[in-house]
Motif scaffolding. Structure first.
Motif, PDB file in Angstrom:
ATOM      1  N   VAL A  44       0.836  -1.208   0.000  1.00 10.91           N
ATOM      2  CA  VAL A  44       0.000   0.000   0.000  1.00 10.91           C
ATOM      3  C   VAL A  44       0.871   1.259   0.000  1.00 10.91           C
ATOM      4  CG1 VAL A  44      -1.674   1.347   1.321  1.00 10.91           C
ATOM      5  CG2 VAL A  44      -1.946  -1.133   1.106  1.00 10.91           C
ATOM      6  N   LEU A  45       1.883   1.292   0.840  1.00 10.58           N
ATOM      7  CA  LEU A  45       2.740   2.475   0.923  1.00 10.58           C
ATOM      8  C   LEU A  45       3.519   2.694  -0.371  1.00 10.58           C
ATOM      9  CD1 LEU A  45       4.065   2.173   4.594  1.00 10.58           C
ATOM     10  CD2 LEU A  45       2.175   3.570   3.717  1.00 10.58           C
ATOM     11  N   SER A  46       3.937   1.587  -1.014  1.00  7.25           N
ATOM     12  CA  SER A  46       4.637   1.706  -2.296  1.00  7.25           C
ATOM     13  C   SER A  46       3.708   2.270  -3.366  1.00  7.25           C
ATOM     14  CB  SER A  46       5.172   0.338  -2.732  1.00  7.25           C
ATOM     15  OG  SER A  46       6.165  -0.125  -1.831  1.00  7.25           O
ATOM     16  N   ALA A  47       2.467   1.795  -3.364  1.00  7.85           N
ATOM     17  CA  ALA A  47       1.488   2.295  -4.333  1.00  7.85           C
ATOM     18  C   ALA A  47       1.199   3.776  -4.085  1.00  7.85           C
ATOM     19  CB  ALA A  47       0.199   1.482  -4.222  1.00  7.85           C
ATOM     20  N   ALA A  48       1.088   4.170  -2.810  1.00 11.51           N
ATOM     21  CA  ALA A  48       0.824   5.566  -2.473  1.00 11.51           C
ATOM     22  C   ALA A  48       1.967   6.459  -2.941  1.00 11.51           C
ATOM     23  CB  ALA A  48       0.609   5.704  -0.971  1.00 11.51           C
ATOM     24  N   THR A  49       3.202   5.988  -2.756  1.00  6.44           N
ATOM     25  CA  THR A  49       4.367   6.761  -3.200  1.00  6.44           C
ATOM     26  C   THR A  49       4.401   6.886  -4.720  1.00  6.44           C
ATOM     27  OG1 THR A  49       5.644   6.021  -1.273  1.00  6.44           O
ATOM     28  CG2 THR A  49       6.884   6.879  -3.159  1.00  6.44           C
ATOM     29  N   LYS A  50       4.125   5.770  -5.397  1.00  3.96           N
ATOM     30  CA  LYS A  50       4.148   5.760  -6.853  1.00  3.96           C
ATOM     31  C   LYS A  50       3.120   6.734  -7.441  1.00  3.96           C
ATOM     32  CE  LYS A  50       3.446   2.656 -10.808  1.00  3.96           C
ATOM     33  NZ  LYS A  50       3.153   1.259 -11.216  1.00  3.96           N
ATOM     34  N   LEU A  51       1.930   6.767  -6.836  1.00 13.70           N
ATOM     35  CA  LEU A  51       0.853   7.619  -7.343  1.00 13.70           C
ATOM     36  C   LEU A  51       0.904   9.041  -6.793  1.00 13.70           C
ATOM     37  CD1 LEU A  51      -2.117   5.063  -7.117  1.00 13.70           C
ATOM     38  CD2 LEU A  51      -0.769   5.682  -9.145  1.00 13.70           C
ATOM     39  N   ASP A  52       1.884   9.302  -5.879  1.00 12.51           N
ATOM     40  CA  ASP A  52       2.003  10.617  -5.227  1.00 12.51           C
ATOM     41  C   ASP A  52       0.709  10.956  -4.479  1.00 12.51           C
ATOM     42  OD1 ASP A  52       3.283  12.921  -4.436  1.00 12.51           O
ATOM     43  OD2 ASP A  52       2.667  14.069  -6.197  1.00 12.51           O
ATOM     44  N   TYR A  53       0.261  10.010  -3.643  1.00  9.67           N
ATOM     45  CA  TYR A  53      -0.971  10.179  -2.878  1.00  9.67           C
ATOM     46  C   TYR A  53      -0.718  11.078  -1.670  1.00  9.67           C
ATOM     47  CZ  TYR A  53      -4.534   9.076   0.632  1.00  9.67           C
ATOM     48  OH  TYR A  53      -5.494   9.163   1.600  1.00  9.67           O
ATOM     49  N   HIS A  54      -1.624  12.038  -1.428  1.00 15.12           N
ATOM     50  CA  HIS A  54      -1.573  12.909  -0.249  1.00 15.12           C
ATOM     51  C   HIS A  54      -2.919  12.813   0.463  1.00 15.12           C
ATOM     52  CE1 HIS A  54       2.233  14.788  -1.324  1.00 15.12           C
ATOM     53  NE2 HIS A  54       1.782  14.804  -2.579  1.00 15.12           N
ATOM     54  N   PRO A  55      -2.916  12.446   1.733  1.00 12.09           N
ATOM     55  CA  PRO A  55      -4.180  12.247   2.438  1.00 12.09           C
ATOM     56  C   PRO A  55      -4.932  13.545   2.686  1.00 12.09           C
ATOM     57  CG  PRO A  55      -2.346  12.120   3.974  1.00 12.09           C
ATOM     58  CD  PRO A  55      -1.742  12.198   2.597  1.00 12.09           C
ATOM     59  N   ASN A  56      -6.241  13.456   2.764  1.00 15.10           N
ATOM     60  CA  ASN A  56      -7.092  14.574   3.156  1.00 15.10           C
ATOM     61  C   ASN A  56      -7.148  14.587   4.683  1.00 15.10           C
ATOM     62  OD1 ASN A  56      -9.250  16.268   3.851  1.00 15.10           O
ATOM     63  ND2 ASN A  56     -10.269  15.889   1.893  1.00 15.10           N
ATOM     64  N   LEU A  57      -6.287  15.410   5.281  1.00  8.82           N
ATOM     65  CA  LEU A  57      -6.158  15.393   6.743  1.00  8.82           C
ATOM     66  C   LEU A  57      -7.447  15.798   7.430  1.00  8.82           C
ATOM     67  CD1 LEU A  57      -2.588  16.921   7.146  1.00  8.82           C
ATOM     68  CD2 LEU A  57      -3.260  14.519   7.146  1.00  8.82           C
ATOM     69  N   LEU A  58      -8.179  16.754   6.840  1.00  8.38           N
ATOM     70  CA  LEU A  58      -9.423  17.199   7.459  1.00  8.38           C
ATOM     71  C   LEU A  58     -10.462  16.078   7.458  1.00  8.38           C
ATOM     72  CD1 LEU A  58     -11.073  19.404   8.751  1.00  8.38           C
ATOM     73  CD2 LEU A  58     -11.698  20.205   6.459  1.00  8.38           C
ATOM     74  N   ALA A  59     -10.554  15.360   6.337  1.00  2.00           N
ATOM     75  CA  ALA A  59     -11.503  14.241   6.271  1.00  2.00           C
ATOM     76  C   ALA A  59     -11.132  13.159   7.271  1.00  2.00           C
ATOM     77  CB  ALA A  59     -11.538  13.677   4.860  1.00  2.00           C
ATOM     78  N   GLN A  60      -9.839  12.872   7.390  1.00  2.00           N
ATOM     79  CA  GLN A  60      -9.406  11.870   8.358  1.00  2.00           C
ATOM     80  C   GLN A  60      -9.728  12.303   9.778  1.00  2.00           C
ATOM     81  OE1 GLN A  60      -5.366  10.608   7.970  1.00  2.00           O
ATOM     82  NE2 GLN A  60      -5.616   9.881   5.865  1.00  2.00           N
ATOM     83  N   ALA A  61      -9.518  13.596  10.055  1.00  3.26           N
ATOM     84  CA  ALA A  61      -9.792  14.103  11.393  1.00  3.26           C
ATOM     85  C   ALA A  61     -11.269  13.997  11.726  1.00  3.26           C
ATOM     86  CB  ALA A  61      -9.334  15.555  11.510  1.00  3.26           C
ATOM     87  N   MET A  62     -12.132  14.318  10.759  1.00  3.56           N
ATOM     88  CA  MET A  62     -13.566  14.240  10.986  1.00  3.56           C
ATOM     89  C   MET A  62     -14.009  12.793  11.195  1.00  3.56           C
ATOM     90  SD  MET A  62     -14.912  17.076   8.230  1.00  3.56           S
ATOM     91  CE  MET A  62     -16.627  16.830   8.674  1.00  3.56           C
ATOM     92  N   THR A  63     -13.341  11.854  10.502  1.00  5.17           N
ATOM     93  CA  THR A  63     -13.695  10.444  10.649  1.00  5.17           C
ATOM     94  C   THR A  63     -13.226   9.899  11.995  1.00  5.17           C
ATOM     95  OG1 THR A  63     -13.546  10.117   8.272  1.00  5.17           O
ATOM     96  CG2 THR A  63     -13.420   8.150   9.645  1.00  5.17           C
ATOM     97  N   SER A  64     -12.006  10.246  12.374  1.00  2.43           N
ATOM     98  CA  SER A  64     -11.439   9.693  13.610  1.00  2.43           C
ATOM     99  C   SER A  64     -11.893  10.436  14.853  1.00  2.43           C
ATOM    100  CB  SER A  64      -9.909   9.741  13.535  1.00  2.43           C
ATOM    101  OG  SER A  64      -9.460  11.087  13.518  1.00  2.43           O
ATOM    102  N   GLY A  65     -12.348  11.680  14.699  1.00  5.40           N
ATOM    103  CA  GLY A  65     -12.727  12.490  15.852  1.00  5.40           C
ATOM    104  C   GLY A  65     -11.547  13.215  16.472  1.00  5.40           C
ATOM    105  N   LYS A  66     -10.322  12.975  15.981  1.00  6.97           N
ATOM    106  CA  LYS A  66      -9.130  13.628  16.509  1.00  6.97           C
ATOM    107  C   LYS A  66      -8.815  14.834  15.631  1.00  6.97           C
ATOM    108  CE  LYS A  66      -7.260   9.325  18.382  1.00  6.97           C
ATOM    109  NZ  LYS A  66      -6.138   8.355  18.362  1.00  6.97           N
ATOM    110  N   ILE A  67      -9.422  15.948  15.947  1.00  6.56           N
ATOM    111  CA  ILE A  67      -9.314  17.150  15.113  1.00  6.56           C
ATOM    112  C   ILE A  67      -8.167  18.018  15.632  1.00  6.56           C
ATOM    113  CG2 ILE A  67     -10.572  19.141  14.222  1.00  6.56           C
ATOM    114  CD1 ILE A  67     -13.152  17.577  15.074  1.00  6.56           C
ATOM    115  N   PRO A  68      -7.160  18.294  14.816  1.00  9.24           N
ATOM    116  CA  PRO A  68      -5.956  18.981  15.306  1.00  9.24           C
ATOM    117  C   PRO A  68      -6.068  20.502  15.325  1.00  9.24           C
ATOM    118  CG  PRO A  68      -5.653  18.382  13.028  1.00  9.24           C
ATOM    119  CD  PRO A  68      -7.021  17.874  13.418  1.00  9.24           C
ATOM    120  N   LEU A  69      -7.285  21.040  15.429  1.00 11.62           N
ATOM    121  CA  LEU A  69      -7.492  22.479  15.406  1.00 11.62           C
ATOM    122  C   LEU A  69      -8.217  22.955  16.658  1.00 11.62           C
ATOM    123  CD1 LEU A  69      -8.638  23.002  11.697  1.00 11.62           C
ATOM    124  CD2 LEU A  69      -6.413  23.554  12.666  1.00 11.62           C
TER     125      LEU A  69
END
Length: 315
Positions: A44-69
């Motif tokens: 998975v990490l190799s595929a993410a690097t190859k495709l230049d994947y950047h996560p949507n931090l805000l979406a992840q925060a809303m999903t996990s409930g750990k909002i860094p703001l």
């Protein structure tokens, strides 16, 4: 130029040849309910690097409930622009640095009235865009904000000595300053010490205090006489000319008290080093403790006490 299509988790999963749920778990660092091997993780990490994947931090925060703001909501209507800049600089720089050390960032919400404050906070809190709030306290005015935050169940800290001791708050203990007032006045032959200030409506407020008795009380104009030669008045640089003009009190019975960020042009005067930054940093610490534990800290108050080095007497 054609905009580049944003790479999604689905794209990474397809490239790695595994399911979306497993790819999402790897990219979010989760290995609990959905289990995966080290080999799968590397794919998975190799595929993410190859495709230049950047996560949507805000979406992840809303999903996990750990909002860094954290929202820092400050009332600025009663400050002239030069004072507002100084106040904001102290507050925001201290908040930003303290939050960064705790792995958080800041959203600044200035407001002119309390309806605006609640409306702006609702946009963030109801949208789950912030994990906590820090705001300054104005007596009798921002209770709607406090009631809203209580009902929303979001951690918050008040800058100011709120009378509700169940609220997390940070304030300055001015008892040492009041003692200094009394001693300073007694050395000049005065027996009564009154602090004069102006509220948000432009009306005069008065406090009487006695350092020996650790006594302080709100009083009214009918409780003292402006021409009483045994009485001395303390006030800020800003209010001095207004006071002299309206009350006809000789300057010899007025002592200026101001902070070290502005020049004092009248004597005698006491300058007090501002504790704004220290107070905001303490509020951040209190809020981070709440966020880490998931419950309000048992010790809900943080008190900033000026020491002797914070005072300077100008004769």
């Amino acid at each position: 130029m054609v905009a580049r299509k944003k790479v999604t988790v689905k794209d990474v999963a397809r490239e790695a040849g595994i399911s979306f749920s497993v790819a999402a778990a790897v990219l979010r660092g989760q290995n609990g309910t959905i289990r995966y091997s080290e080999e799968t993780k590397n794919r998975v990490l190799s595929a993410a690097t190859k495709l230049d994947y950047h996560p949507n931090l805000l979406a992840q925060a809303m999903t996990s409930g750990k909002i860094p703001l954290v929202a820092v909501s400050l009332h600025l209507e009663n400050f002239r622009i030069d004072e507002a800049n100084l106040y904001m600089h102290d507050s925001l720089m201290s908040a930003s640095q303290a939050l960064r050390q705790g792995g958080m960032e800041m959203v600044f919400l200035p407001y002119a009235d309390h309806e605006e404050q609640v409306e702006r906070l609702k946009n963030l809190v109801d949208g789950r865009l912030v994990s906590g709030v820090i705001s300054n306290f104005i007596i009798g005015e921002n209770e709607p904000m406090i009631n809203y935050l209580k009902a929303a169940g979001i951690p918050f800290v008040i800058l100011g000595n709120h009378p509700d001791h169940d609220i997390c708050r940070v304030y300055r203990d001015d008892s040492g300053l009041h003692d200094l007032f009394s001693v300073f006045a007694a050395e000049r032959g005065f027996k009564r010490v009154i602090q004069a200030g102006v509220d948000s409506d432009g009306d005069w407020d008065f406090l009487e205090f006695d350092g020996k008795k650790r006594y302080m009380a709100i009083i009214d104009e009918k409780d003292f006489g402006y021409q009483d030669t045994n009485t001395v008045f303390f006030m800020s640089n800003d209010h001095l000319r207004k006071f002299i003009g309206e009350k006809a009190v000789p300057q010899s019975r007025i002592i200026v008290v101001d902070d070290w960020r502005r020049p004092v042009t009248f004597r005698p005067a006491i300058q007090v080093r501002p504790t704004t930054g220290r107070g905001v940093a303490a509020a951040v610490g209190l809020l981070l403790e709440w966020l880490e534990r998931g419950i309000p800290p048992s010790e809900k108050s943080r008190i900033i006490s000026p020491d002797q080095d914070d005072f300077k007497i100008l004769q």
